[in-house]
Write a protein that holds these residues in place. Structure first.
Motif, PDB file in Angstrom:
ATOM      1  N   PHE A 181       0.828  -1.203   0.000  1.00 17.77           N
ATOM      2  CA  PHE A 181       0.000   0.000   0.000  1.00 17.77           C
ATOM      3  C   PHE A 181       0.867   1.260   0.000  1.00 17.77           C
ATOM      4  N   LEU A 182       1.865   1.315   0.878  1.00 12.92           N
ATOM      5  CA  LEU A 182       2.732   2.493   0.958  1.00 12.92           C
ATOM      6  C   LEU A 182       3.584   2.657  -0.296  1.00 12.92           C
ATOM      7  N   THR A 183       4.012   1.550  -0.873  1.00 12.40           N
ATOM      8  CA  THR A 183       4.767   1.615  -2.130  1.00 12.40           C
ATOM      9  C   THR A 183       3.899   2.211  -3.230  1.00 12.40           C
ATOM     10  N   ALA A 184       2.648   1.770  -3.314  1.00 13.26           N
ATOM     11  CA  ALA A 184       1.726   2.301  -4.321  1.00 13.26           C
ATOM     12  C   ALA A 184       1.480   3.798  -4.098  1.00 13.26           C
ATOM     13  N   LEU A 185       1.334   4.214  -2.849  1.00 12.99           N
ATOM     14  CA  LEU A 185       1.161   5.640  -2.561  1.00 12.99           C
ATOM     15  C   LEU A 185       2.384   6.435  -2.984  1.00 12.99           C
ATOM     16  N   ASP A 186       3.551   5.895  -2.688  1.00 11.75           N
ATOM     17  CA  ASP A 186       4.797   6.574  -3.054  1.00 11.75           C
ATOM     18  C   ASP A 186       4.907   6.706  -4.572  1.00 11.75           C
ATOM     19  N   GLU A 187       4.600   5.624  -5.277  1.00 15.81           N
ATOM     20  CA  GLU A 187       4.654   5.659  -6.742  1.00 15.81           C
ATOM     21  C   GLU A 187       3.643   6.648  -7.310  1.00 15.81           C
ATOM     22  N   ALA A 188       2.456   6.668  -6.748  1.00 17.86           N
ATOM     23  CA  ALA A 188       1.419   7.582  -7.232  1.00 17.86           C
ATOM     24  C   ALA A 188       1.828   9.037  -7.007  1.00 17.86           C
ATOM     25  N   SER A 189       2.525   9.306  -5.929  1.00 23.60           N
ATOM     26  CA  SER A 189       2.904  10.686  -5.634  1.00 23.60           C
ATOM     27  C   SER A 189       4.067  11.170  -6.491  1.00 23.60           C
ATOM     28  N   THR A 190       4.783  10.259  -7.147  1.00 26.12           N
ATOM     29  CA  THR A 190       5.921  10.667  -7.974  1.00 26.12           C
ATOM     30  C   THR A 190       5.578  10.758  -9.453  1.00 26.12           C
ATOM     31  N   HIS A 191       4.364  10.346  -9.828  1.00 23.62           N
ATOM     32  CA  HIS A 191       3.965  10.429 -11.236  1.00 23.62           C
ATOM     33  C   HIS A 191       3.810  11.880 -11.663  1.00 23.62           C
TER      34      HIS A 191
END
Length: 133
Positions: free
Chosen positions: A111-121
Protein backbone atom coordinates in the motif's frame (compact mmCIF):
# COMPACT_ATOMS: atom_id res chain seq x y z
CA UNK A 1 -13.55 3.67 16.55
CA UNK A 2 -13.39 1.99 13.17
CA UNK A 3 -9.95 3.56 12.69
CA UNK A 4 -7.19 3.19 15.24
CA UNK A 5 -9.58 2.77 18.20
CA UNK A 6 -7.63 4.59 20.89
CA UNK A 7 -9.81 3.95 23.93
CA UNK A 8 -10.76 7.05 25.84
CA UNK A 9 -10.13 9.38 22.91
CA UNK A 10 -13.33 10.73 21.41
CA UNK A 11 -13.45 13.30 18.63
CA UNK A 12 -14.30 16.00 21.15
CA UNK A 13 -11.38 15.05 23.43
CA UNK A 14 -9.01 14.99 20.47
CA UNK A 15 -10.30 18.38 19.35
CA UNK A 16 -9.72 19.67 22.89
CA UNK A 17 -6.09 18.47 22.84
CA UNK A 18 -5.60 20.19 19.49
CA UNK A 19 -7.24 23.44 20.65
CA UNK A 20 -4.96 23.46 23.70
CA UNK A 21 -2.00 22.92 21.32
CA UNK A 22 -0.91 19.76 23.10
CA UNK A 23 -0.97 18.03 19.71
CA UNK A 24 -1.23 19.46 16.18
CA UNK A 25 -2.29 16.21 14.54
CA UNK A 26 -3.79 13.00 15.96
CA UNK A 27 -0.62 11.14 14.97
CA UNK A 28 1.35 13.34 17.40
CA UNK A 29 -0.03 11.17 20.21
CA UNK A 30 1.92 8.22 18.81
CA UNK A 31 5.09 10.29 18.71
CA UNK A 32 4.59 11.27 22.34
CA UNK A 33 3.35 8.03 23.88
CA UNK A 34 3.96 5.32 21.29
CA UNK A 35 7.73 5.38 21.04
CA UNK A 36 8.81 4.32 24.52
CA UNK A 37 9.37 0.61 23.99
CA UNK A 38 12.32 0.38 26.38
CA UNK A 39 10.03 -0.31 29.30
CA UNK A 40 11.96 2.19 31.41
CA UNK A 41 8.83 4.05 32.47
CA UNK A 42 7.57 7.48 31.53
CA UNK A 43 9.99 10.02 30.04
CA UNK A 44 10.16 13.58 31.34
CA UNK A 45 8.43 14.86 28.17
CA UNK A 46 5.64 12.30 28.56
CA UNK A 47 5.20 13.24 32.20
CA UNK A 48 4.93 16.95 31.35
CA UNK A 49 2.34 16.27 28.66
CA UNK A 50 0.40 13.89 30.91
CA UNK A 51 0.25 16.66 33.53
CA UNK A 52 -0.96 19.20 30.94
CA UNK A 53 -3.68 16.79 29.83
CA UNK A 54 -4.66 15.93 33.40
CA UNK A 55 -5.11 19.64 34.19
CA UNK A 56 -7.62 20.12 31.36
CA UNK A 57 -11.31 20.27 32.29
CA UNK A 58 -12.94 16.86 31.97
CA UNK A 59 -9.67 14.90 32.02
CA UNK A 60 -7.81 14.23 35.28
CA UNK A 61 -4.80 12.09 36.08
CA UNK A 62 -6.45 8.72 35.49
CA UNK A 63 -7.89 9.73 32.11
CA UNK A 64 -4.56 11.10 30.88
CA UNK A 65 -2.73 7.95 32.00
CA UNK A 66 -5.36 5.73 30.37
CA UNK A 67 -4.97 7.67 27.12
CA UNK A 68 -1.20 7.16 27.16
CA UNK A 69 -1.62 3.42 27.84
CA UNK A 70 -4.17 3.06 25.06
CA UNK A 71 -1.88 4.83 22.57
CA UNK A 72 1.03 2.59 23.63
CA UNK A 73 -1.14 -0.49 23.21
CA UNK A 74 -2.26 0.47 19.69
CA UNK A 75 1.34 1.34 18.76
CA UNK A 76 2.63 -2.00 20.06
CA UNK A 77 -0.10 -4.21 18.63
CA UNK A 78 -0.63 -2.39 15.34
CA UNK A 79 -3.87 -2.32 13.39
CA UNK A 80 -5.13 -4.06 10.25
CA UNK A 81 -4.42 -2.23 6.99
CA UNK A 82 -8.12 -1.52 6.42
CA UNK A 83 -8.43 0.27 9.76
CA UNK A 84 -5.26 2.25 9.06
CA UNK A 85 -6.62 3.36 5.67
CA UNK A 86 -9.92 4.33 7.28
CA UNK A 87 -8.10 6.31 9.97
CA UNK A 88 -6.48 8.51 7.31
CA UNK A 89 -9.83 10.28 6.96
CA UNK A 90 -9.88 10.26 3.17
CA UNK A 91 -13.13 11.83 1.95
CA UNK A 92 -15.69 9.26 0.73
CA UNK A 93 -13.55 6.35 1.98
CA UNK A 94 -15.50 4.59 4.70
CA UNK A 95 -15.04 1.21 6.30
CA UNK A 96 -16.15 -0.80 3.27
CA UNK A 97 -14.00 1.12 0.80
CA UNK A 98 -11.07 0.82 3.21
CA UNK A 99 -11.53 -2.95 3.28
CA UNK A 100 -11.63 -3.10 -0.53
CA UNK A 101 -8.46 -1.03 -0.87
CA UNK A 102 -6.70 -3.09 1.79
CA UNK A 103 -7.67 -6.35 0.10
CA UNK A 104 -6.33 -5.03 -3.22
CA UNK A 105 -2.90 -4.32 -1.71
CA UNK A 106 -2.75 -7.07 0.89
CA UNK A 107 -0.19 -5.52 3.21
CA UNK A 108 1.00 -2.14 4.39
CA UNK A 109 4.27 -2.27 2.45
CA UNK A 110 2.46 -2.75 -0.88
CA UNK A 111 0.00 0.00 0.00
CA UNK A 112 2.73 2.49 0.96
CA UNK A 113 4.77 1.61 -2.13
CA UNK A 114 1.73 2.30 -4.32
CA UNK A 115 1.16 5.64 -2.56
CA UNK A 116 4.80 6.57 -3.05
CA UNK A 117 4.65 5.66 -6.74
CA UNK A 118 1.42 7.58 -7.23
CA UNK A 119 2.90 10.69 -5.63
CA UNK A 120 5.92 10.67 -7.97
CA UNK A 121 3.96 10.43 -11.24
CA UNK A 122 4.05 13.47 -13.48
CA UNK A 123 0.72 15.20 -13.89
CA UNK A 124 1.07 15.39 -17.69
CA UNK A 125 -2.20 15.10 -19.50
CA UNK A 126 -4.15 16.53 -16.59
CA UNK A 127 -5.59 19.97 -17.14
CA UNK A 128 -6.52 22.61 -14.66
CA UNK A 129 -9.02 25.41 -15.05
CA UNK A 130 -6.16 27.86 -15.53
CA UNK A 131 -4.74 25.88 -18.46
CA UNK A 132 -8.12 25.80 -20.18
CA UNK A 133 -8.34 29.62 -20.33
Amino acid sequence: RAGLDVKGLSKSKLRHLMEEEIVRFPSDLFGIFGGNESGEGVTLEEEEILNKIADLPGWGTLSSQNLAESVRSVAAEGVPLSRYIYSLGIPLVGTQASQLVASAYGDVDSFLTALDEASTHDDEGLSTDEEDD
